[in-house]
Scaffold this motif. Structure first.
Motif, short mmCIF file in Angstrom:
data_model
loop_
_atom_site.label_atom_id
_atom_site.label_comp_id
_atom_site.label_asym_id
_atom_site.label_seq_id
_atom_site.Cartn_x
_atom_site.Cartn_y
_atom_site.Cartn_z
N MET A 1 -17.85 -33.07 70.87
CA MET A 1 -16.66 -33.42 70.10
C MET A 1 -15.94 -32.14 69.65
N PHE A 2 -14.63 -32.14 69.85
CA PHE A 2 -13.84 -30.98 69.43
C PHE A 2 -13.30 -31.23 68.02
N LEU A 3 -13.48 -30.23 67.17
CA LEU A 3 -13.21 -30.39 65.75
C LEU A 3 -12.02 -29.53 65.34
N SER A 4 -11.09 -30.13 64.56
CA SER A 4 -9.99 -29.32 63.99
C SER A 4 -10.19 -29.24 62.49
N ILE A 5 -10.40 -28.03 62.02
CA ILE A 5 -10.60 -27.85 60.57
C ILE A 5 -9.27 -27.37 59.99
N ILE A 6 -8.71 -28.16 59.08
CA ILE A 6 -7.37 -27.88 58.57
C ILE A 6 -7.44 -27.41 57.12
N ILE A 7 -6.85 -26.27 56.87
CA ILE A 7 -6.96 -25.66 55.54
C ILE A 7 -5.58 -25.31 54.98
N GLU A 35 -11.48 -25.61 66.28
CA GLU A 35 -10.34 -24.75 65.98
C GLU A 35 -10.17 -24.79 64.45
N VAL A 36 -9.67 -23.69 63.91
CA VAL A 36 -9.43 -23.66 62.47
C VAL A 36 -7.94 -23.46 62.26
N ILE A 37 -7.30 -24.44 61.66
CA ILE A 37 -5.85 -24.36 61.47
C ILE A 37 -5.55 -24.06 60.00
N PHE A 38 -5.07 -22.84 59.75
CA PHE A 38 -4.66 -22.48 58.39
C PHE A 38 -3.17 -22.80 58.27
N VAL A 39 -2.79 -23.53 57.25
CA VAL A 39 -1.38 -23.79 57.04
C VAL A 39 -0.93 -23.03 55.79
N ASP A 40 -0.16 -21.97 56.02
CA ASP A 40 0.32 -21.18 54.89
C ASP A 40 1.53 -21.87 54.28
N ASP A 41 1.32 -22.43 53.12
CA ASP A 41 2.32 -23.26 52.47
C ASP A 41 3.25 -22.41 51.58
N LEU A 91 -10.14 -29.24 54.29
CA LEU A 91 -10.94 -28.44 53.36
C LEU A 91 -10.00 -27.54 52.56
N ASP A 92 -10.23 -27.43 51.25
CA ASP A 92 -9.42 -26.52 50.45
C ASP A 92 -9.82 -25.08 50.75
N ALA A 93 -8.90 -24.16 50.44
CA ALA A 93 -9.15 -22.74 50.76
C ALA A 93 -9.89 -22.02 49.65
N LYS A 149 -14.16 -43.88 46.09
CA LYS A 149 -14.66 -43.00 45.04
C LYS A 149 -13.94 -41.66 45.13
N ASP A 150 -13.42 -41.15 44.03
CA ASP A 150 -12.79 -39.84 43.95
C ASP A 150 -11.73 -39.61 45.05
N PRO A 151 -10.66 -40.43 45.05
CA PRO A 151 -9.65 -40.30 46.11
C PRO A 151 -8.97 -38.93 46.14
N GLY A 152 -9.04 -38.20 45.04
CA GLY A 152 -8.38 -36.89 44.98
C GLY A 152 -9.16 -35.78 45.67
N CYS A 153 -10.34 -36.08 46.17
CA CYS A 153 -11.15 -35.04 46.81
C CYS A 153 -10.51 -34.59 48.12
N GLY A 154 -10.36 -33.28 48.30
CA GLY A 154 -9.66 -32.76 49.47
C GLY A 154 -10.56 -32.50 50.68
N PHE A 155 -11.83 -32.85 50.55
CA PHE A 155 -12.80 -32.58 51.62
C PHE A 155 -13.08 -33.91 52.35
N ASN A 156 -12.57 -34.03 53.58
CA ASN A 156 -12.64 -35.30 54.30
C ASN A 156 -12.71 -35.06 55.80
N ALA A 157 -13.15 -36.10 56.51
CA ALA A 157 -13.12 -36.04 57.98
C ALA A 157 -12.53 -37.35 58.49
#
Ligand code: UDP
Ligand code: MG
Length: 240
Positions: A1-7, A35-41, A91-93, A149-157
């Motif tokens: 499985m190919f994984l995209s980690i978005i930060i 792949e790790v995708i950093f989004v500079d906001d 995932l948060d930075a 539970k805890d919908p505000g959590c930023g760690f998800n898949a």
């Protein structure tokens, strides 16, 4: 499985190198193809320069630079659009959620779940924030039947095909993407994640910003106010 980690990254210059090192180790230890995708906001510190430096050394990295600060959720959505993985991890930075816990999510994805939402045990934020967050989500749950539970959590898949389906159906302006997902499928589970105090940099949510975010979210939930083709973010540059 190919994984995209978005930060999503907004002024996180002090956290990025450690985050990268710990992510790299997690990916290697678990033999992930990722792949790790950093989004500079719209950062105005050295975040983008640091990210570019990492990008030059590691071809698994992609960077999206947004034209200005659009907010954490638009930044994540910009990342999702670019993602090529079979599943995305958000995932948060700031290292409040440890990247070493990605395998908890992948275990559930590999068992066949389409979405895995983290919930923070012993959330390390200030007291007033936790109280406001509790009241806010209680209000939201009056309307959404599925309990999360805890919908505000930023760690998800989330599996990529599921998220694509949701965006196609509701558009990109989705503050409550987790509720939409829970409505769409029963293939959702949750995992407990650790939560640490932010050691470096500060929270990007002032009290005023939280209130304004809460109001627009309530509007979306209670008035079903989804704007399909709203301009959520503008991209300045994509690397990778
Ligand atoms: N973030 C972002 N844009 C914003 C606000 C936050 O990209 O306008 C990012 C931030 O850099 C971090 C994540 O979203 O990676 C969560 O933000 P923060 O840690 O400030 O939120 P908190 O933990 O206080 O909820
Ligand atoms: Mg944080």
């Amino acid at each position: 499985m190919f994984l995209s980690i978005i930060i999503p990254v907004y002024n996180e210059e002090e956290n990025l190198v450690e985050l990268y090192q710990r992510l790299d180790k997690t990916i290697k230890t678990n033999d992930y193809t990722a792949e790790v995708i950093f989004v500079d906001d719209g950062s105005d510190d050295k975040s983008y320069a640091i990210l570019k430096n990492l990008y030059q050394k590691d071809k698994r990295i992609k960077i999206i630079k947004l034209k200005k600060n659009f907010g954490q959720i638009p930044a994540i959505l910009a990342g999702i659009k670019l993602a090529r993985g079979d599943a995305v991890i958000t995932l948060d930075a700031d290292l409040q959620n440890p990247p070493e816990e990605i395998p908890k999510f992948m275990e559930k994805i590999n068992q066949g779940f389409s979405a895995v939402f983290g919930y923070r045990i012993k959330r390390k934020d200030y007291f007033l924030r936790k109280i406001c967050s509790f009241v806010f989500w209680q209000l939201i749950s009056l309307k959404t039947r599925k309990k999360i539970k805890d919908p505000g959590c930023g760690f998800n898949a989330i599996k990529k095909d599921l998220i694509d389906k949701i965006i196609k159906k509701y558009g990109e302006n989705l503050k409550n993407i987790k509720h939409m997902i829970a409505k769409e499928t029963n293939s959702v589970t949750q995992v407990a994640v650790s939560h640490f105090k932010r050691e470096r940099g500060k929270s990007k949510y002032s009290f005023l910003r939280l209130v304004s975010y809460a109001l627009s979210f309530l509007k979306e939930i209670f008035l079903k106010n989804f704007t399909k083709n709203n301009l959520l973010y503008e991209i300045e540059e994509i690397l990778g």
